[in-house]
Design a protein around this motif. Structure first.
Motif, mmCIF file in Angstrom:
data_model
loop_
_atom_site.group_PDB
_atom_site.id
_atom_site.type_symbol
_atom_site.label_atom_id
_atom_site.label_comp_id
_atom_site.label_asym_id
_atom_site.label_seq_id
_atom_site.Cartn_x
_atom_site.Cartn_y
_atom_site.Cartn_z
ATOM 1 N N ALA A 114 -41.758 25.793 -2.854
ATOM 2 C CA ALA A 114 -43.100 26.259 -3.216
ATOM 3 C C ALA A 114 -44.209 25.507 -2.503
ATOM 4 O O ALA A 114 -45.379 25.848 -2.650
ATOM 5 C CB ALA A 114 -43.287 26.131 -4.728
ATOM 6 N N LEU A 115 -43.852 24.484 -1.711
ATOM 7 C CA LEU A 115 -44.856 23.632 -1.067
ATOM 8 C C LEU A 115 -45.834 23.100 -2.110
ATOM 9 O O LEU A 115 -47.059 23.252 -1.997
ATOM 10 C CB LEU A 115 -45.603 24.405 0.033
ATOM 11 C CG LEU A 115 -44.762 24.877 1.218
ATOM 12 C CD1 LEU A 115 -45.595 25.699 2.178
ATOM 13 C CD2 LEU A 115 -44.147 23.686 1.955
ATOM 14 N N GLN A 116 -45.281 22.457 -3.136
ATOM 15 C CA GLN A 116 -46.085 21.969 -4.257
ATOM 16 C C GLN A 116 -45.908 20.465 -4.417
ATOM 17 O O GLN A 116 -44.778 19.965 -4.474
ATOM 18 C CB GLN A 116 -45.677 22.679 -5.543
ATOM 19 C CG GLN A 116 -46.581 22.373 -6.724
ATOM 20 C CD GLN A 116 -46.336 23.317 -7.876
ATOM 21 O OE1 GLN A 116 -45.299 23.967 -7.961
ATOM 22 N NE2 GLN A 116 -47.293 23.426 -8.770
ATOM 23 N N PRO A 117 -47.001 19.695 -4.482
ATOM 24 C CA PRO A 117 -46.886 18.242 -4.639
ATOM 25 C C PRO A 117 -46.187 17.876 -5.942
ATOM 26 O O PRO A 117 -46.261 18.602 -6.941
ATOM 27 C CB PRO A 117 -48.354 17.781 -4.655
ATOM 28 C CG PRO A 117 -49.112 18.873 -3.977
ATOM 29 C CD PRO A 117 -48.398 20.138 -4.345
ATOM 30 N N ILE A 118 -45.508 16.729 -5.922
ATOM 31 C CA ILE A 118 -44.805 16.245 -7.103
ATOM 32 C C ILE A 118 -45.081 14.761 -7.302
ATOM 33 O O ILE A 118 -45.492 14.057 -6.376
ATOM 34 C CB ILE A 118 -43.277 16.464 -7.007
ATOM 35 C CG1 ILE A 118 -42.719 15.802 -5.738
ATOM 36 C CG2 ILE A 118 -42.938 17.944 -7.065
ATOM 37 C CD1 ILE A 118 -41.197 15.859 -5.631
ATOM 38 N N THR A 119 -44.842 14.312 -8.529
ATOM 39 C CA THR A 119 -44.913 12.890 -8.840
ATOM 40 C C THR A 119 -43.668 12.524 -9.636
ATOM 41 O O THR A 119 -43.137 13.340 -10.390
ATOM 42 C CB THR A 119 -46.193 12.552 -9.634
ATOM 43 O OG1 THR A 119 -46.229 11.149 -9.907
ATOM 44 C CG2 THR A 119 -46.242 13.323 -10.941
ATOM 45 N N PHE A 120 -43.180 11.303 -9.452
ATOM 46 C CA PHE A 120 -41.946 10.878 -10.106
ATOM 47 C C PHE A 120 -41.885 9.359 -10.122
ATOM 48 O O PHE A 120 -42.584 8.675 -9.356
ATOM 49 C CB PHE A 120 -40.716 11.446 -9.375
ATOM 50 C CG PHE A 120 -40.712 11.162 -7.902
ATOM 51 C CD1 PHE A 120 -40.122 10.016 -7.391
ATOM 52 C CD2 PHE A 120 -41.315 12.045 -7.013
ATOM 53 C CE1 PHE A 120 -40.126 9.747 -6.037
ATOM 54 C CE2 PHE A 120 -41.326 11.785 -5.645
ATOM 55 C CZ PHE A 120 -40.735 10.640 -5.158
ATOM 56 N N ARG A 123 -42.433 15.682 -11.996
ATOM 57 C CA ARG A 123 -43.588 16.455 -12.457
ATOM 58 C C ARG A 123 -44.298 17.092 -11.267
ATOM 59 O O ARG A 123 -44.522 16.429 -10.254
ATOM 60 C CB ARG A 123 -44.591 15.560 -13.204
ATOM 61 C CG ARG A 123 -44.139 15.109 -14.571
ATOM 62 C CD ARG A 123 -43.400 13.785 -14.534
ATOM 63 N NE ARG A 123 -44.232 12.657 -14.128
ATOM 64 C CZ ARG A 123 -43.759 11.455 -13.835
ATOM 65 N NH1 ARG A 123 -42.444 11.221 -13.844
ATOM 66 N NH2 ARG A 123 -44.569 10.478 -13.484
ATOM 67 N N ARG A 124 -44.615 18.369 -11.405
ATOM 68 C CA ARG A 124 -45.424 19.034 -10.379
ATOM 69 C C ARG A 124 -46.878 18.658 -10.578
ATOM 70 O O ARG A 124 -47.379 18.690 -11.688
ATOM 71 C CB ARG A 124 -45.249 20.545 -10.458
ATOM 72 C CG ARG A 124 -43.818 21.000 -10.219
ATOM 73 C CD ARG A 124 -43.760 22.481 -9.967
ATOM 74 N NE ARG A 124 -42.387 22.938 -9.812
ATOM 75 C CZ ARG A 124 -42.056 24.123 -9.324
ATOM 76 N NH1 ARG A 124 -43.013 24.965 -8.949
ATOM 77 N NH2 ARG A 124 -40.798 24.479 -9.210
ATOM 78 N N LYS A 125 -47.534 18.326 -9.493
ATOM 79 C CA LYS A 125 -48.910 17.858 -9.597
ATOM 80 C C LYS A 125 -49.720 18.461 -8.456
ATOM 81 O O LYS A 125 -49.773 17.924 -7.365
ATOM 82 C CB LYS A 125 -48.968 16.333 -9.548
ATOM 83 C CG LYS A 125 -50.305 15.747 -9.976
ATOM 84 C CD LYS A 125 -50.226 14.240 -10.021
ATOM 85 C CE LYS A 125 -51.518 13.611 -10.510
ATOM 86 N NZ LYS A 125 -51.786 13.946 -11.912
ATOM 87 N N GLY A 126 -50.297 19.604 -8.723
ATOM 88 C CA GLY A 126 -51.080 20.269 -7.680
ATOM 89 C C GLY A 126 -50.694 21.724 -7.541
ATOM 90 O O GLY A 126 -49.786 22.223 -8.222
ATOM 91 N N ARG A 127 -51.368 22.404 -6.666
ATOM 92 C CA ARG A 127 -51.201 23.837 -6.479
ATOM 93 C C ARG A 127 -50.075 24.130 -5.509
ATOM 94 O O ARG A 127 -49.884 23.429 -4.513
ATOM 95 C CB ARG A 127 -52.517 24.391 -5.920
ATOM 96 C CG ARG A 127 -52.827 25.817 -6.237
ATOM 97 C CD ARG A 127 -54.283 26.129 -5.911
ATOM 98 N NE ARG A 127 -54.795 25.399 -4.770
ATOM 99 C CZ ARG A 127 -54.634 25.780 -3.515
ATOM 100 N NH1 ARG A 127 -53.943 26.860 -3.235
ATOM 101 N NH2 ARG A 127 -55.175 25.068 -2.542
ATOM 102 N N ALA A 128 -49.287 25.168 -5.787
ATOM 103 C CA ALA A 128 -48.246 25.609 -4.863
ATOM 104 C C ALA A 128 -48.890 26.134 -3.588
ATOM 105 O O ALA A 128 -49.945 26.780 -3.623
ATOM 106 C CB ALA A 128 -47.391 26.695 -5.507
ATOM 107 N N GLY A 129 -48.258 25.844 -2.448
ATOM 108 C CA GLY A 129 -48.790 26.303 -1.167
ATOM 109 C C GLY A 129 -50.036 25.561 -0.725
ATOM 110 O O GLY A 129 -50.783 26.056 0.125
ATOM 111 N N SER A 130 -50.257 24.359 -1.269
ATOM 112 C CA SER A 130 -51.496 23.628 -0.961
ATOM 113 C C SER A 130 -51.398 22.780 0.305
ATOM 114 O O SER A 130 -52.362 22.126 0.680
ATOM 115 C CB SER A 130 -51.864 22.732 -2.143
ATOM 116 O OG SER A 130 -50.812 21.832 -2.453
ATOM 117 N N TYR A 131 -50.249 22.782 0.982
ATOM 118 C CA TYR A 131 -50.101 22.032 2.224
ATOM 119 C C TYR A 131 -49.072 22.728 3.096
ATOM 120 O O TYR A 131 -48.417 23.687 2.667
ATOM 121 C CB TYR A 131 -49.670 20.580 1.948
ATOM 122 C CG TYR A 131 -48.335 20.476 1.246
ATOM 123 C CD1 TYR A 131 -47.142 20.399 1.965
ATOM 124 C CD2 TYR A 131 -48.258 20.462 -0.143
ATOM 125 C CE1 TYR A 131 -45.915 20.323 1.332
ATOM 126 C CE2 TYR A 131 -47.035 20.381 -0.791
ATOM 127 C CZ TYR A 131 -45.874 20.311 -0.052
ATOM 128 O OH TYR A 131 -44.660 20.228 -0.690
#
Length: 327
Positions: A162-168, A219-227
């Motif tokens: 999904a090109l979505q930022p994550i945090t872990f 955890r997903r953190k941000g919008r999909a397709g944002s980069y």
């Protein structure tokens, strides 16, 4: 029963819409589609249905699936129907060379213990139904198997797609725990372990992380397709930096056409005969053993002695685990 994810519901809805429009002999009205497809029938209002249908229709067209619009009744030009012409979406006959069939069979067997094993098996079934002969025995013996036991795999795989930022939370080699924020670029199996490569937002640099060191939920953190993934990104380049320093040179015999992972790192190659070649590669304890064992009868460890001993021990362990002897 586990709840169905929104993405799974959307996928099912789009597939049902494709099937309904492809199987129809005549254009189907929007009202008929609402009555026949459960997802549309469950819409809370006419406006909600209209928005859902228009989004789905636009998305299918963006995928390259041609949806034609036709006036159903010439006396009532405001009533239109929709249809997908099967001839415009049908693929030509598929044929494979013997080596391509072998690669397909090996890929399916490699994924047999992974989360997408069902899709791999379904793909082989479809190929057999279309007349492609698949001989799964070609991968018998010691063979690579892609395992996805890491709890973080599914979440990271979805974020990469999904090109979505994550945090872990991530456990470093020294045992310290830190929270990381990345834009995941690729998910790669490297020497038997899963890694995600991407852009570390805190350090503003490319990094690689081993999934087995993830702690807790991703955890997903941000919008999909944002980069976007940088053009030419090669995960192995980042992963090589994490490999241990070589402990000398390993000599390995390889059958022709086999062992490309080893050959790409070869510092010297010597042809032995029409079937075998001998390569010299940097010896990294544990990693080189795994690469040789994964090739089964297509590779022979020659030196150093610790490499030979490690390969023999791994093969004996594999034979014992599968009910064989220890010879």
């Amino acid at each position: 029963m586990s709840p169905v994810s929104p993405s799974a519901e959307k996928t099912e809805r789009l597939l049902n819409l494709i099937l309904a429009l492809k199987s129809a002999r005549r254009p189907v009205s929007k009202q008929k589609l609402r009555e026949s497809l459960p997802a549309y029938a469950a819409a809370s209002s006419d406006e909600a249905f209209d928005r859902m249908f228009e989004r789905d229709k636009d998305e299918l067209r963006e995928m390259g699936i041609p949806i034609t619009t036709t006036v159903i009744d010439v006396l009532f030009d405001d009533e239109v129907g929709y249809r997908i012409d099967a001839s415009e979406t049908a693929l030509p006959a598929i044929s494979f060379e013997p080596d391509e069939v072998a690669a397909l069979a090996l890929a399916a067997r490699a994924w047999s213990t992974a989360s997408i094993s069902g899709a791999a098996s379904a793909g082989l079934r479809k190929l057999r139904m279309s007349g492609v002969e698949i001989d799964e025995s070609i991968a018998a013996g010691v063979e690579p198997r892609i395992r996805t036991r890491e709890p973080a795999f599914e979440a990271v795989h979805a974020a990469v797609a999904a090109l979505q930022p994550i945090t872990f939370d991530y456990r470093r080699t020294d045992g310290a725990l830190s929270t990381r924020h990345i834009q995941p670029w690729a998910l790669t199996n490297w020497h038997g372990r899963w890694y995600v490569t991407g852009f570390d937002l805190d350090r503003q640099d490319e990094r690689a992380f081993r999934l087995s060191r993830f702690e807790g939920a991703v955890r997903r953190k941000g919008r999909a397709g944002s980069y976007a993934v940088p053009t030419g990104h090669v995960p192995e380049v980042a992963l090589e930096a994490q490999e241990p320093d070589p402990e000398g040179i390993a000599v390995i015999r390889l059958r022709h056409g086999r062992g490309h992972t080893l050959r790409v790192h070869a510092t010297a190659t010597r042809e032995l005969d029409g079937r075998w070649a001998e390569v010299q590669v940097p010896y990294r304890r544990g990693i080189t053993e795994r690469d040789v064992v994964a090739l089964g009868t297509h590779a022979v460890a020659v030196s150093p002695p610790e490499l030979v001993d490690g390969v023999v021990a791994a093969l004996r362990g594999a034979a014992a685990a599968n009910g064989g002897g220890t010879r």
